[in-house]
Scaffold this active site. Structure first.
Site, PDB file in Angstrom:
ATOM      1  N   ASN A   7     -45.738  41.468  33.340  1.00 20.24           N
ATOM      2  CA  ASN A   7     -47.036  41.281  33.989  1.00 20.24           C
ATOM      3  C   ASN A   7     -47.423  42.604  34.631  1.00 20.24           C
ATOM      4  OD1 ASN A   7     -49.259  40.583  35.431  1.00 20.24           O
ATOM      5  ND2 ASN A   7     -48.242  39.137  36.798  1.00 20.24           N
ATOM      6  N   TRP A   8     -48.323  43.327  33.979  1.00 19.50           N
ATOM      7  CA  TRP A   8     -48.711  44.648  34.482  1.00 19.50           C
ATOM      8  C   TRP A   8     -49.641  44.565  35.687  1.00 19.50           C
ATOM      9  CZ3 TRP A   8     -49.982  47.817  29.357  1.00 19.50           C
ATOM     10  CH2 TRP A   8     -48.780  48.114  28.714  1.00 19.50           C
ATOM     11  N   LYS A   9     -50.147  43.377  35.986  1.00 16.59           N
ATOM     12  CA  LYS A   9     -51.085  43.209  37.105  1.00 16.59           C
ATOM     13  C   LYS A   9     -52.219  44.238  36.983  1.00 16.59           C
ATOM     14  CE  LYS A   9     -47.320  41.179  39.679  1.00 16.59           C
ATOM     15  NZ  LYS A   9     -46.677  40.880  40.931  1.00 16.59           N
ATOM     16  N   HIS A  93     -50.971  32.360  38.655  1.00 16.92           N
ATOM     17  CA  HIS A  93     -50.109  33.325  39.336  1.00 16.92           C
ATOM     18  C   HIS A  93     -50.375  33.249  40.840  1.00 16.92           C
ATOM     19  CE1 HIS A  93     -48.288  37.033  40.685  1.00 16.92           C
ATOM     20  NE2 HIS A  93     -47.578  37.010  39.567  1.00 16.92           N
ATOM     21  N   GLU A  95     -50.676  35.388  43.026  1.00 22.52           N
ATOM     22  CA  GLU A  95     -51.705  36.319  43.529  1.00 22.52           C
ATOM     23  C   GLU A  95     -53.101  35.766  43.270  1.00 22.52           C
ATOM     24  OE1 GLU A  95     -50.131  39.752  41.517  1.00 22.52           O
ATOM     25  OE2 GLU A  95     -48.357  39.629  42.806  1.00 22.52           O
ATOM     26  N   GLU A 161     -41.867  31.387  40.319  1.00 24.69           N
ATOM     27  CA  GLU A 161     -41.951  32.643  41.052  1.00 24.69           C
ATOM     28  C   GLU A 161     -42.088  32.352  42.544  1.00 24.69           C
ATOM     29  OE1 GLU A 161     -43.465  36.066  38.412  1.00 24.69           O
ATOM     30  OE2 GLU A 161     -45.229  35.029  39.125  1.00 24.69           O
ATOM     31  N   GLY A 167     -42.477  41.274  44.380  1.00 21.55           N
ATOM     32  CA  GLY A 167     -42.792  42.631  44.846  1.00 21.55           C
ATOM     33  C   GLY A 167     -42.102  43.026  46.135  1.00 21.55           C
ATOM     34  N   SER A 206     -39.019  40.112  41.682  1.00 19.51           N
ATOM     35  CA  SER A 206     -38.066  41.213  41.861  1.00 19.51           C
ATOM     36  C   SER A 206     -36.954  41.221  40.809  1.00 19.51           C
ATOM     37  CB  SER A 206     -37.476  41.188  43.280  1.00 19.51           C
ATOM     38  OG  SER A 206     -38.506  41.363  44.239  1.00 19.51           O
ATOM     39  N   GLY A 227     -42.784  41.933  37.105  1.00 14.56           N
ATOM     40  CA  GLY A 227     -43.869  42.782  37.591  1.00 14.56           C
ATOM     41  C   GLY A 227     -43.438  44.235  37.629  1.00 14.56           C
ATOM     42  N   GLY A 228     -42.988  44.688  38.789  1.00 14.87           N
ATOM     43  CA  GLY A 228     -42.667  46.102  39.020  1.00 14.87           C
ATOM     44  C   GLY A 228     -41.826  46.740  37.927  1.00 14.87           C
TER      45      GLY A 228
HETATM   46  P1  13P Z   1     -42.212  41.715  40.745  1.00 14.73           P
HETATM   47  O1  13P Z   1     -41.277  41.714  39.547  1.00 14.73           O
HETATM   48  O2  13P Z   1     -42.831  43.029  41.015  1.00 14.73           O
HETATM   49  O3  13P Z   1     -41.556  41.103  41.932  1.00 14.73           O
HETATM   50  O4  13P Z   1     -43.435  40.740  40.360  1.00 14.73           O
HETATM   51  C1  13P Z   1     -43.165  39.480  39.869  1.00 14.73           C
HETATM   52  C2  13P Z   1     -44.407  38.864  39.366  1.00 14.73           C
HETATM   53  O5  13P Z   1     -45.311  38.554  40.126  1.00 14.73           O
HETATM   54  C3  13P Z   1     -44.556  38.675  37.925  1.00 14.73           C
HETATM   55  O6  13P Z   1     -45.650  37.868  37.632  1.00 14.73           O
END
Ligand code: 13P
Length: 244
Positions: A7-9, A93, A95, A161, A167, A206, A227-228
């Site tokens: 997930n590149w956000k 998600h 967010e 999640e 994050g 994470s 994500g990261g």
């Molecule tokens: P991180 O891996 O940066 O914690 O993000 C997780 C995420 O929100 C994937 O959708």
């Protein structure tokens, strides 16, 4: 089947995405059996799908509207995602829920719209730290999955999640992941009883190459939504290798 989805956000530009995909594909073993997906920002969907779909990777939108078209400034529709090369779409998600007021009512409509346009919904669920501390985790997960009573059955992936693990570098502990995934499986069995659908449950929050092998050893963890660590092709390729 194991799944790893990036997930590149709201990250990367055209040139960065090009370099990422070339680097990743160069590192990926052709015999990998993992299902690999990338969820880029909308502006990169065409480009990324042209690059990675010939190698069997899936491309996901990060959100999609329930209506097929119309006066919804700033939104994107399921047929537009398909047209851009997507085979799936992230929905719910945290967010989106937290910053954009996404509700379970809207999500039920979006899941149905995704199916209508032949997109695989990757439904994200998870509790906040406040909810966990109040002992509400399983109730929250049950409520977020209750949209399946409204949508009926269909092809689906789910990502657990925990919001406090996203994050933050604070991954959920194995016992917490085991409990949540077992509970989600029970709820899915209840909602999808008597149907052919077998839903993989991914963990997100994470995830790193250091933590992923332990997570993959937990019952009902079918992979990761990342994500990261998914912004570094070396790390993401390592996660794919661990899943394959
Ligand atoms: P991180 O891996 O940066 O914690 O993000 C997780 C995420 O929100 C994937 O959708």
């Amino acid at each position: 089947m194991r799944c790893v989805v990036a997930n590149w956000k709201m990250n990367l530009t055209k040139d960065e995405a090009q370099a990422f995909c070339e680097d990743l594909l160069g590192r990926m073993a052709p015999e990998s059996e993992a299902e690999v997906g990338i969820a880029p920002p909308f502006t990169l969907l065409h480009q990324v799908s042209d690059l990675v779909r010939p190698r069997g990777l899936q491309v996901f939108g990060q959100n999609g509207h329930a209506e097929a078209k119309g006066a919804f400034t700033g939104e994107i529709s399921m047929p537009q995602l398909r047209d851009a090369g997507c085979s799936g779409v992230l929905l719910g998600h945290s967010e989106r829920r937290q910053f954009f007021g996404e509700t379970d009512v809207a999500l039920a409509k979006k899941v149905k719209a995704a199916w209508q346009w032949d997109l695989l919904p990757l439904l994200c669920i998870g509790e906040t730290l406040e909810q966990r501390d109040a002992g509400q985790t399983l109730d929250v997960l049950a409520q977020q999955l209750a949209i399946l009573a409204e949508t009926g059955p269909g092809p689906l992936w789910v990502a657990y999640e925990p919001v406090w693990a996203i994050g933050t570098g604070r991954r959920a502990e194995a016992a917490q992941v085991r409990e949540a995934h077992a509970f989600i499986r029970t709820e899915l069995n209840r909602h999808l009883a008597g149907t052919e659908y077998r839903v993989p449950i991914l963990y997100g929050g994470s995830v790193t190459p250091e933590s992923f092998p332990e997570l993959l050893g937990i019952p009902e963890v079918a992979g990761g939504l990342v994500g990261g660590a998914s912004l570094d092709p070396r790390k993401f390729a390592e996660l794919v290798k661990q899943a394959g």
